[in-house]
Design a protein around this motif. Structure first.
Motif, PDB file in Angstrom:
ATOM      1  N   SER B  31       0.944  -1.256  -0.062  1.00 50.97           N
ATOM      2  CA  SER B  31       0.158  -0.007  -0.029  1.00 50.97           C
ATOM      3  C   SER B  31       0.842   1.074  -0.078  1.00 50.97           C
ATOM      4  CB  SER B  31      -0.823   0.004   1.145  1.00 50.97           C
ATOM      5  OG  SER B  31      -0.542  -0.524   2.430  1.00 50.97           O
ATOM      6  N   TRP B  32       1.991   1.160   0.645  1.00 50.87           N
ATOM      7  CA  TRP B  32       2.977   2.313   0.317  1.00 50.87           C
ATOM      8  C   TRP B  32       3.387   2.559  -0.704  1.00 50.87           C
ATOM      9  CZ3 TRP B  32       8.516   2.278  -0.155  1.00 50.87           C
ATOM     10  CH2 TRP B  32       9.129   3.661   0.000  1.00 50.87           C
ATOM     11  N   LEU B  33       3.703   1.524  -1.512  1.00 47.84           N
ATOM     12  CA  LEU B  33       4.131   1.450  -2.979  1.00 47.84           C
ATOM     13  C   LEU B  33       2.905   2.438  -3.811  1.00 47.84           C
ATOM     14  CD1 LEU B  33       6.084  -1.805  -3.668  1.00 47.84           C
ATOM     15  CD2 LEU B  33       6.939   0.441  -3.459  1.00 47.84           C
ATOM     16  N   VAL B  34       1.709   2.011  -3.717  1.00 47.44           N
ATOM     17  CA  VAL B  34       0.773   2.511  -4.257  1.00 47.44           C
ATOM     18  C   VAL B  34       0.907   4.095  -4.034  1.00 47.44           C
ATOM     19  CG1 VAL B  34      -1.655   2.935  -4.281  1.00 47.44           C
ATOM     20  CG2 VAL B  34      -0.660   0.671  -3.869  1.00 47.44           C
ATOM     21  N   ALA B  35       1.078   4.496  -2.938  1.00 41.12           N
ATOM     22  CA  ALA B  35       1.207   5.931  -2.727  1.00 41.12           C
ATOM     23  C   ALA B  35       2.557   6.345  -3.195  1.00 41.12           C
ATOM     24  CB  ALA B  35       1.308   6.328  -1.153  1.00 41.12           C
ATOM     25  N   TYR B  36       3.385   5.616  -3.054  1.00 33.62           N
ATOM     26  CA  TYR B  36       5.075   6.120  -3.549  1.00 33.62           C
ATOM     27  C   TYR B  36       4.723   6.476  -4.951  1.00 33.62           C
ATOM     28  CZ  TYR B  36       9.911   6.336  -4.272  1.00 33.62           C
ATOM     29  OH  TYR B  36      11.363   6.629  -4.627  1.00 33.62           O
ATOM     30  N   PHE B  37       4.287   5.686  -5.721  1.00 29.79           N
ATOM     31  CA  PHE B  37       4.355   5.758  -7.179  1.00 29.79           C
ATOM     32  C   PHE B  37       3.235   6.748  -7.539  1.00 29.79           C
ATOM     33  CE2 PHE B  37       6.782   1.826  -7.229  1.00 29.79           C
ATOM     34  CZ  PHE B  37       7.893   2.355  -7.713  1.00 29.79           C
ATOM     35  N   GLY B  38       2.356   7.364  -6.619  1.00 32.69           N
ATOM     36  CA  GLY B  38       1.388   8.307  -6.937  1.00 32.69           C
ATOM     37  C   GLY B  38       0.078   7.727  -8.039  1.00 32.69           C
TER      38      GLY B  38
ATOM     39  N   ALA C  65      -9.647  22.827  -0.590  1.00 33.19           N
ATOM     40  CA  ALA C  65      -8.986  21.679  -1.134  1.00 33.19           C
ATOM     41  C   ALA C  65      -8.266  20.689  -0.015  1.00 33.19           C
ATOM     42  CB  ALA C  65      -7.690  22.003  -1.965  1.00 33.19           C
ATOM     43  N   TRP C  66      -8.298  19.571   0.081  1.00 32.89           N
ATOM     44  CA  TRP C  66      -7.648  18.866   1.065  1.00 32.89           C
ATOM     45  C   TRP C  66      -6.160  18.852   0.765  1.00 32.89           C
ATOM     46  CZ3 TRP C  66     -10.173  17.689   5.563  1.00 32.89           C
ATOM     47  CH2 TRP C  66      -9.306  16.906   6.344  1.00 32.89           C
ATOM     48  N   PRO C  67      -5.362  18.992   1.539  1.00 30.84           N
ATOM     49  CA  PRO C  67      -3.803  18.915   1.381  1.00 30.84           C
ATOM     50  C   PRO C  67      -3.619  17.599   0.875  1.00 30.84           C
ATOM     51  CG  PRO C  67      -4.311  19.782   3.651  1.00 30.84           C
ATOM     52  CD  PRO C  67      -5.617  19.110   3.371  1.00 30.84           C
ATOM     53  N   ASN C  68      -2.377  17.701   0.042  1.00 26.33           N
ATOM     54  CA  ASN C  68      -1.792  16.512  -0.636  1.00 26.33           C
ATOM     55  C   ASN C  68      -1.114  15.716   0.601  1.00 26.33           C
ATOM     56  OD1 ASN C  68      -0.657  14.454  -1.932  1.00 26.33           O
ATOM     57  ND2 ASN C  68       0.143  15.849  -3.600  1.00 26.33           N
ATOM     58  N   THR C  69      -1.396  14.684   1.118  1.00 28.28           N
ATOM     59  CA  THR C  69      -0.873  14.067   2.098  1.00 28.28           C
ATOM     60  C   THR C  69       0.711  13.581   1.849  1.00 28.28           C
ATOM     61  OG1 THR C  69      -2.003  12.017   1.639  1.00 28.28           O
ATOM     62  CG2 THR C  69      -2.715  13.246   3.575  1.00 28.28           C
ATOM     63  N   ALA C  70       0.713  13.177   0.531  1.00 27.97           N
ATOM     64  CA  ALA C  70       2.246  12.703   0.054  1.00 27.97           C
ATOM     65  C   ALA C  70       3.153  14.034   0.048  1.00 27.97           C
ATOM     66  CB  ALA C  70       1.983  12.302  -1.414  1.00 27.97           C
ATOM     67  N   GLU C  71       2.739  15.085   0.228  1.00 29.21           N
ATOM     68  CA  GLU C  71       3.709  16.069   0.270  1.00 29.21           C
ATOM     69  C   GLU C  71       3.953  16.676   1.837  1.00 29.21           C
ATOM     70  OE1 GLU C  71       2.296  19.384  -2.080  1.00 29.21           O
ATOM     71  OE2 GLU C  71       2.263  18.205  -3.869  1.00 29.21           O
ATOM     72  N   VAL C  72       2.605  16.366   2.396  1.00 32.68           N
ATOM     73  CA  VAL C  72       3.028  16.541   3.927  1.00 32.68           C
ATOM     74  C   VAL C  72       3.697  15.831   4.601  1.00 32.68           C
ATOM     75  CG1 VAL C  72       1.549  17.370   5.887  1.00 32.68           C
ATOM     76  CG2 VAL C  72       0.607  17.981   3.739  1.00 32.68           C
ATOM     77  N   PHE C  73       3.216  14.497   4.494  1.00 29.99           N
ATOM     78  CA  PHE C  73       4.360  13.540   4.999  1.00 29.99           C
ATOM     79  C   PHE C  73       5.434  13.158   4.256  1.00 29.99           C
ATOM     80  CE2 PHE C  73      -0.340  13.331   6.651  1.00 29.99           C
ATOM     81  CZ  PHE C  73      -0.131  13.357   7.802  1.00 29.99           C
TER      82      PHE C  73
END
Lengths: 278, 111, 234, 583
Positions: B31-38, C65-73
């Motif tokens: 699931s982390w990979l899903v987020a990592y590759f956006g 807009a909801w923050p982009n969590t990938a950027e925040v974390f």
């Protein structure tokens, strides 16, 4: 004996009170007679159930009161009786529910030709906004509210131009013309309530709710708030005038336009920096 | 004093738990990979949900040993969760409505 | 009375109805403590579900807009940004503590005192690491300007939900650690072998306590699965 | 003997089923920090009744204001709304929930299922002390600057949090804090009730032999454990909004011409969370009353409960359905209007199992041998008030009919009748019924009858007539009606009528208190099992029951709880623990 008698007295007194009560629905002034019909129907059905159940209860208390010779009948259950009663109750419930749902369906679907009027609540006053002739209501948001723009009308929305603002006056509606009433609040929850209309709806801050109504008789009606909105709640009153088209035209010509109110343009600077819109 | 007579058949070898442990690692990592590759949109939500539910099922079934409990207990625990289904759907339904009302009638920007 | 062998042959559904219509206990073979913990977990699950539902509803309703969590974390490692690095490490650590807990329960079933105590202490350590990392995450984000009431990346509710949900979960972890450390101490001291009575309850200590503690601990891990997916990754 | 339990994992209760009841070692642990469920029960009920009297006095003051506006000069608007709020919240949560589950639950569950105590006596004791702490936190609101909150008992945002609402500074904070503590404490007790019913029953006591009282308490506890989380989460979010300035429930708001710092929150989300708790809460109060009244009717009519299985399933159905009807409190709240169809339908469906219960109560006394003892009178009066309140619920549950009646006195009349008066009458009946068990003495019957007639007839007249104010359209939560065109002056006379009755009925409660205290010391010594009841609590070796309930020999159960007037039996009742019908 006495107990059964008292139950009987309660039954009779309740029915008589219902028949002769001086407190009954106010004379209706809108075409929501369907709501009244459903209400009356519910009184009939529940009234019949009330009479049947309480009378049977009283009779049981009388007939099976303790005596030295009596011994209770031992009967754990009777599937047949329970089934019949269950079915009868279900029929009664369907009989009540079906008309209710039909009426609700019309309640939440305003006719396409309904005129729009927005009602805004603020502790403890009523404001009204109407579109200009042939126009639409502009967007609004509590974040635009300033001293010059008490309703928070969106000054960037082209539809806002020409919106009529009623600040402190009475609301006028045309008789026999359906109107969709949009409701909004800029502080707490209020509720736009005219007993003679039967219809009402909460006014939420940060959202928009609505109902619709066709006033059917001319006259002056009192607007009350029906959702607790602070210590001034009982005193949040307004006046609605239902009148003929001619009188209405005269009234509407006197109303102030949003652009006129905002000649100073000072209100626009107040746009708060609250981040990006989606 | 309690009789310390553990019946042999009531235990599991540690191996099963290591296998599940490895699976938990794998699923978290996936699931982390899903987020990592956006990965975005529906693939993201469905993948994340699948991994989430798989992980939850493993924890409940093996670590919390629900898989070995009698059905009466399993049922008593799972059935009330149905109330949440009603609540989830209702709140979602409501949130969509409120959002659309706000989009249609409110907002600080020009439409 | 049917013997257990005949019970095993019955269909699962039949067995269930038999259990529910039995006398004395519905959950055969389940101790009072374990039944209690399961019921508690059910209620607690509703609490966390309401938190997550509230969060999803608020996120859905707001027009900001909801923050982009990938950027925040995101954490920079050697100048390279890696999203969710801290979170995935925390997740793996909590998963691992669940693993050691499961092994500790297994050891408790076998009455292996030393092994059980060692595994429990390992679980406590992993749990402490998790709480420590969470504190670090809070500190970092607060330094970057995240507050319960506002943040720079978008909807204000983001910070509110973050602090409330991870805070409530962290509180569960912390309480669990306190109780677990106590149980680990009792196991190590041999309370569960000699039936020493509890200070408050006056009841005999039993290895069963390890299993009940384990249920709670796994539940805390279970909740994190949902927080990880629905709050961080969603 | 260790059985081989194929395929079962972990520990087995048989390995250590030697639980003994913790014995008190000092006066303190016997009467104050007692782990005995029977003592915890009395502590719970006593505290709750004390709170109830505070709430009663507040209702008096409100009624005086409504009937004679301005008569008592110290009741200003702020006070009026503070009384409304505290009266509602106290009665619903701190009185009714606590009396039924904490009081009757603690006393009756172990006794009626044949257990020696609750499963976890220590946690059970903690439950009471948490409850007491919650009550103290709640009452502290009266002494803080600004007083208790005056946000209405539903505590809706944004109203509850805004300045200008009474108690918005401290009152609202202690209210939510108190609710959180209450929920934590209740959970401790609730876990005990559930596990005790599930796992600690006497030999022979199957679920389908449980008395309805236990079913009611059991289902209500499960509902409470699953419904209180909604309130708990809403409370925490409200506390955040109030103390940390977050915007869970607070949209952009302008107050006194000033933009508040909130933005984007959803007030209606709070309403969903609140009523997700709030509707089951109604049944948390009602379902134990349903159960108790079934037992009272059966015992005092000397007849078996009619349709026991149907009653059990109806109770379960009510419990399940009550989790999908919360939206009927919000028909005109501005929620998605399509919800109206769903929630109206689910609400009217719940009327069916409820109606079945009413029929079965009445068919229980039908062809019975009705002894008009005080508990029986209360049970009959419960049926009358519950039928009226239940039927007026059909108006409010049906979405289109709700529209004109919502927010009027119809609602006030309905919920007072159905979840205020009806359960209260059951509580009174239950007190008279179980008083001999608790104290070993009978209550004075003359005083009891006086209390009964005043309470029943007074409340019925108050709340029956009040419905019609709602039909007229008189809005609720008005500090005074003022000059209102559609409200005729006759409404004032009705208001005076109701207020006078309320004062009389409220004062009559002192009769109960007097009777209770006097009978405890000087009452006639009760015979063993004075009502000749079948259930286990009357079969203890001593009356009142000893510390571990059963002495050396725990009971064995041979039959259901309703073997009254069994044909051929020598007596008109056969206790549950009696093996032979002819003994």
């Amino acid at each position: 004996m006495i107990v059964a008698g008292v139950i009987l007295v309660i039954l009779v007194a309740s029915v008589l009170f219902h028949l002769f009560t001086p407190w009954w629905m106010t004379p209706i002034a809108a075409d929501w007679s369907t709501i009244d019909h459903t209400l009356r129907l519910t009184f009939w059905v529940t009234g019949a159930a009330f009479v049947a159940v309480i009378a049977f209860l009283g009779w049981c208390v009388y007939r099976y009161r303790h005596s030295e010779t009596r011994r209770a009948h031992y009967e754990p259950e009777s599937g047949k009786l329970e089934t019949y009663l269950g079915i009868a109750t279900t029929i009664g419930v369907v009989f009540l529910l079906a008309p209710g749902l039909v009426v609700w369906n019309s309640y939440i679907h305003p006719p396409a030709d309904a005129a729009e009027v927005e009602i805004v609540g603020q502790q403890w006053n009523w404001f009204y906004r109407l579109p200009a002739e042939g126009g639409k209501l502009g967007r609004a948001d509590a974040r635009f509210v300033t001293a010059e723009n008490p309703l928070g009308v969106n000054p960037y929305d082209p539809n806002s131009k020409g919106n009529l603002i009623v600040n402190g006056g009475d609301l006028h509606l045309r008789v026999n013309k359906p109107v969709k009433i949009l409701l909004r609040s800029i502080d707490v929850i209020h509720n736009f309530y005219i007993p003679e209309f039967r219809a009402k709806m909460d006014m939420l801050p940060g959202s928009e709710s609505f109902f619709w109504v066709t006033p059917t008789r001319t006259g002056t009606f009192e607007i009350l708030c029906a959702a607790y909105c602070g210590t001034g709640h009982p005193f949040m009153r307004g006046t609605l005038v239902v009148e003929s088209d001619a009188d209405y035209e005269k009234w509407i010509a006197q109303q102030q336009k949003f652009t006129a109110m905002n000649e100073q343009k000072r209100g626009f600077a107040a746009l708060p920096a609250t981040g990006q819109e989606k | 004093m309690t009789p310390a007579t553990p019946a042999v058949d009531r235990q599991h070898s540690g191996r099963l738990f290591f296998v599940v442990w490895a699976w938990l690692f794998a699923l978290s990592f996936l699931s982390w990979l899903v987020a990592y590759f956006g990965i975005a949109g529906i693939p993201r939500w469905s993948l994340i949900s699948v991994f989430m539910l798989a992980k939850a099922a493993l924890i409940v079934a093996v670590f919390m040993r629900l898989a070995w409990e009698r059905l009466a207990l399993v049922f008593a625990i799972v059935a009330p969760l149905l109330a949440l289904v009603a609540f989830i759907s209702a709140l979602n339904f409501e949130a969509v409505y409120i959002h659309s009302q706000r989009e249609n009638y409110q907002g600080v920007k020009a439409p | 009375m049917p013997t257990d062998l005949t019970v095993a042959k019955k269909s699962a559904l039949r067995q269930m109805t038999d259990d529910w219509s039995a006398d004395q206990r519905v959950f055969r073979g389940v101790t009072w403590g374990k039944a209690m913990m399961w019921v508690f977990i059910l209620g607690d699950a509703f609490i966390f579900a309401c938190f997550l539902l509230g969060y999803l509803a608020v996120r859905h309703t707001t027009t900001e807009a909801w923050p982009n969590t990938a950027e925040v974390f995101t954490i920079h490692v050697g100048g390279k940004p890696i999203p969710f690095l801290l979170i995935i490490v925390m997740t793996l650590i909590l998963d691992s503590s669940s693993g050691t807990m499961a092994l500790a329960i297994n050891a408790a079933h076998r009455r292996e005192r030393k092994k059980c105590a060692a595994l429990l202490f390992a679980t406590v350590l992993l749990g402490l690491t998790f709480v420590g990392l969470q504190a670090m995450e809070w500190r970092n984000l607060i330094a970057e300007g995240l507050r319960p009431a506002h943040n720079e990346w978008g909807a204000a509710q983001f910070g509110s939900c973050f602090f409330l949900i991870t805070g409530f979960h962290g509180l569960h972890v912390s309480f669990g650690l306190l109780f677990m450390a106590n149980i680990a101490r009792k196991v190590a001291r041999g309370d569960f072998d000699d039936g020493r009575r509890g200070f408050f309850t006056g009841r005999r200590g039993r290895y069963e306590a390890v299993e009940i503690m384990g249920l709670y601990w796994h539940f805390v891990d279970l909740v994190w699965v949902f927080i990880f997916a629905l709050f961080y990754l969603w | 003997m260790v059985e081989v339990r194929a395929g079962e994992e972990g520990f087995h209760p048989d390995d250590f089923e030697d639980e003994e009841v913790p014995h008190p070692r000092s006066w303190w642990t016997k009467y104050v920090f007692s782990q005995d469920a029977k003592v915890v029960a009395l502590q719970y009920a006593g505290t709750a009744i004390f709170v109830g009297f505070i709430a009663l006095v507040m209702s008096w003051l409100m009624r005086i204001q409504l009937a004679f506006p301005g008569a008592l000069s110290f009741i200003d608007q702020d006070h009026y709304y503070q009384f409304i709020t505290m009266h509602g919240m106290m009665m619903v949560v701190y009185v009714l929930t606590a009396v039924f589950l904490g009081g009757f639950g603690n006393y009756l569950i172990p006794l009626m299922i044949g257990a020696r105590d609750m499963a976890f006596p220590f946690i059970n004791m903690l439950s009471y002390w948490f409850y007491l702490l919650a009550v103290l936190i709640l009452l502290s609101g009266f002494f803080l600057p600004g007083g208790p909150t005056g946000a209405g008992w539903t505590l809706y945002p944004p109203q509850a949090l805004l300045q200008g609402t009474p108690g918005s500074q401290y009152g609202i904070v202690v209210m939510f804090a108190s609710l959180c503590v209450f929920i934590a404490g209740f959970t401790m007790g609730g876990l005990n009730y559930v596990v005790t019913v599930l796992q600690l029953r006497a030999p022979g006591m199957t679920m389908m032999r449980l008395p309805m009282t236990i079913w009611g308490l059991f289902i209500a506890t499960i509902m409470a454990l699953l419904a209180f989380p909604g309130l708990f989460v809403a409370s925490l979010m409200m506390l955040c909004d109030r103390l940390l300035g977050t915007s869970f429930f607070m949209p952009a708001i302008v107050q006194n011409g000033e933009q508040l710092a909130h933005v984007g929150g959803s007030p209606i989300l709070y309403q969903h969370l609140f009523w997700f708790f709030g509707h089951p809460e109604v049944y948390i109060v009602a379902v134990p009353a349903f159960g108790i009244v079934a037992d009272l009717l059966s015992t005092h009519a000397r007849k078996n409960l009619f349709g026991y299985r149907m009653m059990v399933w109806a109770t379960i159905a009510i419990g399940v359905l009550s989790f999908v009807v919360w939206g009927h409190h919000m028909f005109i709240s501005g929620m998605n209007p399509l919800f109206g169809f769903f929630f109206a339908t689910s609400t009217l469906i719940i009327a069916i199992p409820t109606a079945i219960k009413v029929y079965n109560w009445i068919f229980t006394i039908w062809r019975g041998d009705i002894h008009l003892n005080v508990p029986m009178l209360y049970s009959l009066s419960f049926i009358v008030t519950f039928v009226v309140g239940g039927l007026s619920g059909l108006f409010l549950g049906n979405v289109a009919v709700d529209v004109p009646l919502n927010s009027t006195y119809f609602v006030v009349a309905h919920f007072h009748m159905v979840m205020g008066i009806a359960p209260l009458l059951v509580i009174f009946g239950a007190i008279y019924h179980w008083f001999p068990l608790i104290s070993g003495r009978m209550m004075n019957e003359k005083l009891a009858l006086a209390h009964f007639w005043i309470t029943f007839l007074g409340t019925y007249a108050m709340f029956f007539t009040m419905h019609y104010l709602g039909v007229l359209g008189v809005p609720r939560r008005y500090y005074e009606l003022g000059q209102t065109a559609f409200i005729p002056p006759s409404v004032t006379s009705l208001n005076i009528f109701i207020t006078v009755l309320a004062l009389i009925v409220g004062a009559a409660q002192l009769v109960l208190v007097y009777n209770f205290i006097r009978s405890w010391r000087h009452g006639e010594v009760a015979a063993r099992n004075p009502w000749r009841a079948t259930t286990l609590e009357w079969q203890t070796p001593d009356m009142p029951p000893p510390h571990d309930n059963w002495g050396p020999q725990a009971p064995k159960v041979y039959r259901w709880a309703y073997d009254y007037s069994v044909p051929g039996a020598p007596r008109d009742y056969i206790p549950q623990n009696q093996p032979e019908a002819r003994a």
